[in-house]
Scaffold this motif. Structure first.
Motif, PDB file in Angstrom:
ATOM      1  N   GLY A  59       0.810  -1.211   0.000  1.00  0.00           N
ATOM      2  CA  GLY A  59       0.000   0.000   0.000  1.00  0.00           C
ATOM      3  C   GLY A  59       0.836   1.250   0.000  1.00  0.00           C
ATOM      4  O   GLY A  59       2.003   1.249  -0.411  1.00  0.00           O
ATOM      5  N   VAL A  60       0.244   2.334   0.476  1.00  0.00           N
ATOM      6  CA  VAL A  60       0.889   3.643   0.517  1.00  0.00           C
ATOM      7  C   VAL A  60       0.859   4.158   1.949  1.00  0.00           C
ATOM      8  O   VAL A  60      -0.150   4.029   2.643  1.00  0.00           O
ATOM      9  N   SER A  61       1.965   4.736   2.383  1.00  0.00           N
ATOM     10  CA  SER A  61       2.060   5.273   3.743  1.00  0.00           C
ATOM     11  C   SER A  61       2.390   6.751   3.708  1.00  0.00           C
ATOM     12  O   SER A  61       3.022   7.249   2.771  1.00  0.00           O
ATOM     13  N   LEU A  62       1.960   7.449   4.747  1.00  0.00           N
ATOM     14  CA  LEU A  62       2.271   8.861   4.960  1.00  0.00           C
ATOM     15  C   LEU A  62       2.786   9.014   6.378  1.00  0.00           C
ATOM     16  O   LEU A  62       2.128   8.582   7.335  1.00  0.00           O
ATOM     17  N   ASP A  63       3.972   9.612   6.521  1.00  0.00           N
ATOM     18  CA  ASP A  63       4.560   9.854   7.840  1.00  0.00           C
ATOM     19  C   ASP A  63       4.548  11.342   8.154  1.00  0.00           C
ATOM     20  O   ASP A  63       4.591  12.185   7.248  1.00  0.00           O
ATOM     21  N   PHE A  64       4.521  11.627   9.440  1.00  0.00           N
ATOM     22  CA  PHE A  64       4.624  13.012   9.916  1.00  0.00           C
ATOM     23  C   PHE A  64       5.684  13.044  11.008  1.00  0.00           C
ATOM     24  O   PHE A  64       5.532  12.416  12.060  1.00  0.00           O
ATOM     25  N   TYR A  65       6.797  13.766  10.743  1.00  0.00           N
ATOM     26  CA  TYR A  65       7.849  13.957  11.734  1.00  0.00           C
ATOM     27  C   TYR A  65       7.913  15.427  12.098  1.00  0.00           C
ATOM     28  O   TYR A  65       7.873  16.302  11.223  1.00  0.00           O
ATOM     29  N   SER A  66       8.021  15.710  13.394  1.00  0.00           N
ATOM     30  CA  SER A  66       8.070  17.094  13.860  1.00  0.00           C
ATOM     31  C   SER A  66       9.060  17.226  15.016  1.00  0.00           C
ATOM     32  O   SER A  66       9.098  16.380  15.922  1.00  0.00           O
ATOM     33  N   LYS A  67       9.866  18.294  14.955  1.00  0.00           N
ATOM     34  CA  LYS A  67      10.803  18.603  16.027  1.00  0.00           C
ATOM     35  C   LYS A  67      10.912  20.109  16.177  1.00  0.00           C
ATOM     36  O   LYS A  67      11.200  20.827  15.220  1.00  0.00           O
ATOM     37  N   THR A  68      10.671  20.594  17.394  1.00  0.00           N
ATOM     38  CA  THR A  68      10.787  22.020  17.715  1.00  0.00           C
ATOM     39  C   THR A  68      11.840  22.210  18.798  1.00  0.00           C
ATOM     40  O   THR A  68      11.823  21.508  19.819  1.00  0.00           O
ATOM     41  N   SER A  69      12.758  23.133  18.571  1.00  0.00           N
ATOM     42  CA  SER A  69      13.795  23.456  19.549  1.00  0.00           C
ATOM     43  C   SER A  69      13.737  24.946  19.863  1.00  0.00           C
ATOM     44  O   SER A  69      13.489  25.765  18.970  1.00  0.00           O
ATOM     45  N   THR A  70      13.970  25.285  21.130  1.00  0.00           N
ATOM     46  CA  THR A  70      13.916  26.682  21.553  1.00  0.00           C
ATOM     47  C   THR A  70      15.131  27.039  22.397  1.00  0.00           C
ATOM     48  O   THR A  70      15.739  26.176  23.044  1.00  0.00           O
ATOM     49  N   ARG A  96      12.067  24.926  13.872  1.00  0.00           N
ATOM     50  CA  ARG A  96      11.131  23.822  13.662  1.00  0.00           C
ATOM     51  C   ARG A  96      11.519  23.048  12.409  1.00  0.00           C
ATOM     52  O   ARG A  96      11.931  23.654  11.411  1.00  0.00           O
ATOM     53  N   LYS A  97      11.370  21.734  12.486  1.00  0.00           N
ATOM     54  CA  LYS A  97      11.534  20.870  11.328  1.00  0.00           C
ATOM     55  C   LYS A  97      10.299  19.984  11.217  1.00  0.00           C
ATOM     56  O   LYS A  97       9.917  19.319  12.181  1.00  0.00           O
ATOM     57  N   VAL A  98       9.695  19.987  10.028  1.00  0.00           N
ATOM     58  CA  VAL A  98       8.539  19.131   9.749  1.00  0.00           C
ATOM     59  C   VAL A  98       8.832  18.369   8.466  1.00  0.00           C
ATOM     60  O   VAL A  98       9.150  18.976   7.433  1.00  0.00           O
ATOM     61  N   MET A  99       8.736  17.036   8.534  1.00  0.00           N
ATOM     62  CA  MET A  99       9.001  16.215   7.352  1.00  0.00           C
ATOM     63  C   MET A  99       7.802  15.316   7.071  1.00  0.00           C
ATOM     64  O   MET A  99       7.221  14.725   7.987  1.00  0.00           O
ATOM     65  N   ALA A 127      10.290  12.463   0.136  1.00  0.00           N
ATOM     66  CA  ALA A 127      10.098  13.191   1.393  1.00  0.00           C
ATOM     67  C   ALA A 127      10.115  14.695   1.151  1.00  0.00           C
ATOM     68  O   ALA A 127      10.870  15.200   0.318  1.00  0.00           O
ATOM     69  N   PHE A 128       9.287  15.406   1.915  1.00  0.00           N
ATOM     70  CA  PHE A 128       9.197  16.864   1.871  1.00  0.00           C
ATOM     71  C   PHE A 128       9.532  17.398   3.259  1.00  0.00           C
ATOM     72  O   PHE A 128       8.960  16.956   4.256  1.00  0.00           O
ATOM     73  N   LEU A 129      10.449  18.355   3.324  1.00  0.00           N
ATOM     74  CA  LEU A 129      10.939  18.870   4.601  1.00  0.00           C
ATOM     75  C   LEU A 129      10.847  20.384   4.636  1.00  0.00           C
ATOM     76  O   LEU A 129      11.288  21.062   3.694  1.00  0.00           O
ATOM     77  N   TRP A 130      10.268  20.902   5.722  1.00  0.00           N
ATOM     78  CA  TRP A 130      10.224  22.345   5.973  1.00  0.00           C
ATOM     79  C   TRP A 130      11.123  22.647   7.167  1.00  0.00           C
ATOM     80  O   TRP A 130      10.905  22.137   8.275  1.00  0.00           O
ATOM     81  N   SER A 141      12.789  35.806  10.508  1.00  0.00           N
ATOM     82  CA  SER A 141      12.174  34.485  10.387  1.00  0.00           C
ATOM     83  C   SER A 141      12.334  34.003   8.949  1.00  0.00           C
ATOM     84  O   SER A 141      12.374  34.804   8.020  1.00  0.00           O
ATOM     85  N   GLU A 142      12.404  32.677   8.787  1.00  0.00           N
ATOM     86  CA  GLU A 142      12.583  32.111   7.456  1.00  0.00           C
ATOM     87  C   GLU A 142      12.120  30.669   7.455  1.00  0.00           C
ATOM     88  O   GLU A 142      12.240  29.955   8.460  1.00  0.00           O
ATOM     89  N   THR A 143      11.567  30.239   6.321  1.00  0.00           N
ATOM     90  CA  THR A 143      11.195  28.842   6.101  1.00  0.00           C
ATOM     91  C   THR A 143      11.844  28.369   4.811  1.00  0.00           C
ATOM     92  O   THR A 143      11.664  28.977   3.760  1.00  0.00           O
ATOM     93  N   GLN A 144      12.607  27.284   4.904  1.00  0.00           N
ATOM     94  CA  GLN A 144      13.280  26.706   3.750  1.00  0.00           C
ATOM     95  C   GLN A 144      12.650  25.357   3.422  1.00  0.00           C
ATOM     96  O   GLN A 144      12.382  24.558   4.323  1.00  0.00           O
ATOM     97  N   PHE A 145      12.442  25.091   2.142  1.00  0.00           N
ATOM     98  CA  PHE A 145      11.802  23.853   1.699  1.00  0.00           C
ATOM     99  C   PHE A 145      12.834  22.932   1.055  1.00  0.00           C
ATOM    100  O   PHE A 145      13.558  23.335   0.148  1.00  0.00           O
ATOM    101  N   TYR A 146      12.902  21.704   1.559  1.00  0.00           N
ATOM    102  CA  TYR A 146      13.804  20.681   1.042  1.00  0.00           C
ATOM    103  C   TYR A 146      12.986  19.467   0.586  1.00  0.00           C
ATOM    104  O   TYR A 146      11.858  19.260   1.038  1.00  0.00           O
ATOM    105  N   HIS A 147      13.583  18.664  -0.281  1.00  0.00           N
ATOM    106  CA  HIS A 147      12.888  17.455  -0.729  1.00  0.00           C
ATOM    107  C   HIS A 147      13.912  16.463  -1.261  1.00  0.00           C
ATOM    108  O   HIS A 147      15.063  16.826  -1.567  1.00  0.00           O
ATOM    109  N   GLY A 148      13.494  15.184  -1.340  1.00  0.00           N
ATOM    110  CA  GLY A 148      14.408  14.167  -1.848  1.00  0.00           C
ATOM    111  C   GLY A 148      13.819  12.777  -1.721  1.00  0.00           C
ATOM    112  O   GLY A 148      12.825  12.553  -1.020  1.00  0.00           O
ATOM    113  N   MET A 149      14.436  11.827  -2.425  1.00  0.00           N
ATOM    114  CA  MET A 149      14.014  10.433  -2.361  1.00  0.00           C
ATOM    115  C   MET A 149      14.275   9.864  -0.969  1.00  0.00           C
ATOM    116  O   MET A 149      15.193  10.295  -0.269  1.00  0.00           O
TER     117      MET A 149
END
Length: 211
Positions: A59-70, A96-99, A127-130, A141-149
């Motif tokens: 089938g198909v899966s969707l993951d959500f990874y989140s990490k916040t540091s202060t 913050r990192k969200v993948m 994978a898509f990473l913010w 403030s800034e948000t950078q978008f990354y992606h890759g296999m």
């Protein structure tokens, strides 16, 4: 959109009708994931699969990874009116990192005796990473978008709870290096990379799809 993302989307569109002719198995997992580029964070895993037989799901899966540091400064003071110790927390910086990895996933159950069925899982996808930050001192403030296999290998076990449910436990390795193009002052192709490869552990439920 990148060429790789377009190719991956077309592959999913081709596979989805065949894989989901009968949507009869669902996985819901939660745990921790520890990538190389940052600290461990929350991982939520959702999967919907077709059950080919009592041993194989696809089938198909969707993951959500989140990490916040202060970056916090904690000030402790005593309230004279109530004689209570109170902490005041001042945050000067937050990152913050969200993948979101999307994968085609194969699950194989090893034929051994009940009550525990060993599991082997393999996944391949994109994978898509913010990657973002807020500097409250400088008001930047800034948000950078990354992606890759990305790909994943996992081993675990499944314990039947009832007629249509089971408890699952899984350890896995996620291989993923995301990147983004950058402007170059020397005129050559330039990119930055974030290595999101690492180990993880999840527990959860499988619902439906049993013979």
């Amino acid at each position: 959109m990148t060429r790789k993302f377009l190719v991956f989307t077309l592959i999913l569109l081709v596979l989805t009708p065949a894989a989901f002719a009968k949507r009869d198995a669902y996985y819901i997992n939660a745990g921790v994931f520890n990538p190389k580029a940052t600290d461990s964070g929350l991982m939520i895993h959702l999967n919907t699969s077709r059950v080919f037989d009592e041993k194989v799901d696809f089938g198909v899966s969707l993951d959500f990874y989140s990490k916040t540091s202060t970056d916090d400064q904690r000030i402790t003071w005593q309230d004279p009116n109530t004689n209570t110790s109170i902490d005041t927390v001042v945050t000067s910086f937050e990152s913050r990192k969200v993948m979101l990895p999307v994968m085609a996933e194969l699950s194989i159950r090893i034929p051994v005796e009940f009550p525990v069925y060993p599991l082997i899982k393999a996944g391949l996808g994109y994978a898509f990473l913010w990657n973002s930050f807020d500097n409250y001192k400088t008001k930047e403030s800034e948000t950078q978008f990354y992606h890759g296999m990305c790909w994943r290998l996992g081993i675990g076990g499944m314990y039947r709870l009832g007629h249509s449910s089971a408890l699952t436990v899984e350890g896995f390795y996620n291989g993923c290096k995301t990147s983004r193009k950058e402007d170059s002052v020397i005129g050559l192709p330039t990119r930055t990379e974030i290595d999101m490869s690492g180990l993880g552990f999840m527990v959860g439920l499988r619902l439906g799809g049993f013979y």
